[in-house]
Design a protein around this motif. Structure first.
Motif, short mmCIF file in Angstrom:
data_model
loop_
_atom_site.label_atom_id
_atom_site.label_comp_id
_atom_site.label_asym_id
_atom_site.label_seq_id
_atom_site.Cartn_x
_atom_site.Cartn_y
_atom_site.Cartn_z
N ARG A 167 0.84 -1.20 0.00
CA ARG A 167 0.00 0.00 0.00
C ARG A 167 0.87 1.25 0.00
NH1 ARG A 167 -1.84 3.46 4.09
NH2 ARG A 167 -3.93 4.24 3.79
N GLU A 168 1.85 1.29 0.88
CA GLU A 168 2.69 2.47 1.01
C GLU A 168 3.65 2.64 -0.16
OE1 GLU A 168 2.49 5.10 2.96
OE2 GLU A 168 0.66 4.17 3.72
N THR A 169 4.07 1.54 -0.77
CA THR A 169 4.91 1.65 -1.97
C THR A 169 4.14 2.37 -3.07
OG1 THR A 169 6.17 -0.33 -1.41
CG2 THR A 169 6.17 0.33 -3.73
N GLY A 170 2.91 1.96 -3.32
CA GLY A 170 2.08 2.61 -4.34
C GLY A 170 1.79 4.05 -3.99
N ALA A 171 1.44 4.30 -2.73
CA ALA A 171 1.10 5.66 -2.31
C ALA A 171 2.30 6.60 -2.39
CB ALA A 171 0.54 5.65 -0.89
N LEU A 172 3.48 6.11 -2.01
CA LEU A 172 4.68 6.94 -2.07
C LEU A 172 5.07 7.24 -3.52
CD1 LEU A 172 7.01 8.43 -0.72
CD2 LEU A 172 8.24 6.25 -0.62
N LEU A 173 5.03 6.23 -4.36
CA LEU A 173 5.35 6.46 -5.77
C LEU A 173 4.39 7.48 -6.39
CD1 LEU A 173 6.27 2.85 -6.91
CD2 LEU A 173 7.81 4.82 -6.80
N TRP A 174 3.10 7.35 -6.09
CA TRP A 174 2.12 8.30 -6.60
C TRP A 174 2.44 9.71 -6.10
CZ3 TRP A 174 -1.27 8.89 -10.28
CH2 TRP A 174 -2.19 9.93 -10.19
N TYR A 175 2.72 9.84 -4.82
CA TYR A 175 3.04 11.16 -4.25
C TYR A 175 4.29 11.75 -4.91
CZ TYR A 175 4.76 14.78 -1.19
OH TYR A 175 5.27 15.97 -0.72
N GLN A 176 5.32 10.94 -5.06
CA GLN A 176 6.55 11.45 -5.65
C GLN A 176 6.37 11.87 -7.11
OE1 GLN A 176 9.17 8.18 -4.48
NE2 GLN A 176 10.15 9.54 -3.00
N LEU A 177 5.49 11.20 -7.81
CA LEU A 177 5.23 11.56 -9.21
C LEU A 177 4.34 12.79 -9.35
CD1 LEU A 177 4.64 8.02 -10.75
CD2 LEU A 177 6.53 9.58 -11.28
N THR A 178 3.37 12.93 -8.45
CA THR A 178 2.34 13.96 -8.63
C THR A 178 2.31 15.03 -7.55
OG1 THR A 178 0.66 12.77 -7.36
CG2 THR A 178 0.85 12.25 -9.74
N HIS A 179 2.82 14.73 -6.37
CA HIS A 179 2.70 15.56 -5.17
C HIS A 179 1.24 15.76 -4.78
CE1 HIS A 179 6.79 16.48 -3.97
NE2 HIS A 179 7.06 16.23 -5.23
N PHE A 180 0.41 14.79 -5.14
CA PHE A 180 -0.98 14.73 -4.69
C PHE A 180 -1.11 13.58 -3.70
CE2 PHE A 180 -1.86 16.61 -8.99
CZ PHE A 180 -2.31 17.83 -8.50
N SER A 181 -2.19 13.61 -2.94
CA SER A 181 -2.45 12.56 -1.97
C SER A 181 -2.81 11.26 -2.67
CB SER A 181 -3.60 12.97 -1.05
OG SER A 181 -3.78 12.00 -0.06
N ALA A 182 -2.48 10.17 -2.01
CA ALA A 182 -2.81 8.85 -2.54
C ALA A 182 -3.10 7.89 -1.40
CB ALA A 182 -1.66 8.32 -3.40
N ASP A 183 -3.98 8.27 -0.51
CA ASP A 183 -4.32 7.36 0.58
C ASP A 183 -5.30 6.32 0.09
OD1 ASP A 183 -2.70 8.32 2.58
OD2 ASP A 183 -4.16 9.77 3.29
N PHE A 184 -4.91 5.07 0.23
CA PHE A 184 -5.75 3.96 -0.18
C PHE A 184 -6.41 3.37 1.06
CE2 PHE A 184 -1.99 3.88 -3.08
CZ PHE A 184 -2.63 4.44 -4.17
N LYS A 185 -7.52 2.70 0.89
CA LYS A 185 -8.25 2.10 2.00
C LYS A 185 -7.33 1.22 2.81
CE LYS A 185 -12.50 -0.07 3.38
NZ LYS A 185 -12.54 0.67 4.62
N TYR A 186 -7.39 1.39 4.12
CA TYR A 186 -6.55 0.65 5.04
C TYR A 186 -7.43 -0.32 5.80
CZ TYR A 186 -2.86 -0.18 8.41
OH TYR A 186 -1.89 -0.76 9.18
N THR A 187 -7.11 -1.61 5.75
CA THR A 187 -8.02 -2.60 6.31
C THR A 187 -7.49 -3.34 7.53
OG1 THR A 187 -7.14 -4.25 4.77
CG2 THR A 187 -9.10 -3.01 4.06
N ALA A 188 -6.32 -3.04 8.00
CA ALA A 188 -5.72 -3.79 9.11
C ALA A 188 -6.36 -3.38 10.44
CB ALA A 188 -4.21 -3.55 9.16
N GLY A 189 -7.35 -4.11 10.88
CA GLY A 189 -7.91 -3.99 12.22
C GLY A 189 -8.56 -2.66 12.57
N GLN A 190 -9.19 -2.01 11.63
CA GLN A 190 -9.85 -0.75 11.93
C GLN A 190 -10.81 -0.96 13.06
OE1 GLN A 190 -9.58 2.45 10.56
NE2 GLN A 190 -7.82 1.77 9.44
#
Length: 190
Positions: A167-190
């Motif tokens: 999740r964080e690999t994708g979100a970080l790559l997106w941020y570094q490319l665009t400088h926009f947010s890329a928070d994806f749904k987080y499912t670990a024990g909400q």
């Protein structure tokens, strides 16, 4: 493929670092709360911040996070109440009740800290979130380090760890490319 794999390795490496260098503030990234009660993910982060505060890492704890539609409490307010209940003096806790994702939260924290003449921060979140939050904070002019939680649903199982890294690999790559947010749904024990 090399960039993706390299980023995933870097996410994993930074997740293993806990830098408790003295700072102006400890910042706890928000997570879900239910009627003012932090979720297990958020509680793990708050407990880490409490331990850092007790060890004298910073004189101020900043909780951050807005609220979802229909919520009565913000993440920041529920975090502040939790820490106050644990014994952190309320005048040492700042609730930044803004931010619906990591980028907006970091921007709100950076603005608040600059207004107060603060520049150094220890960020508290889940281990896998560390590199992205640190990158965003540094991009916003803060002297940022990380001291992630080592407890809670984000670190319980290999599956939750792998999910967090991907999740964080994708979100970080997106941020570094665009400088926009890329928070994806987080499912670990909400």
């Amino acid at each position: 493929m090399v960039v993706v794999l390299g980023t995933a390795v870097r996410v994993w490496q930074v997740a293993r670092i806990s830098d408790e260098t003295h700072a102006d503030a400890i910042v706890v990234l928000g997570a879900a709360q239910y009627s003012g009660t932090p979720s297990s993910v958020f509680e793990a982060r708050l407990e880490q911040a409490f331990k850092l505060y007790e060890r004298g890492v910073a004189p101020t704890v900043i909780t951050v996070g807005g609220k979802q539609e229909g919520d009565l409490f913000t993440e920041a307010a529920s975090g502040k109440a939790y820490l106050a209940e644990r014994g952190v003096p309320e005048n040492n806790i700042v609730a930044v009740e803004e931010g619906s994702d990591t980028l907006r939260s970091i921007e709100a924290v950076a603005d608040t800290m600059k207004e107060r003449g603060m520049s150094s921060v220890v960020l508290v979140s889940d281990p896998w979130h560390s590199l992205r939050t640190r990158t965003m904070a540094r991009d916003d002019g803060l002297d940022a380090t990380t001291a992630p939680t080592r407890q809670g649903p984000a670190v319980f199982t290999r599956e939750s760890q792998a999910h967090g890294i991907l999740r964080e690999t994708g979100a970080l790559l997106w941020y570094q490319l665009t400088h926009f947010s890329a928070d994806f749904k987080y499912t670990a024990g909400q």
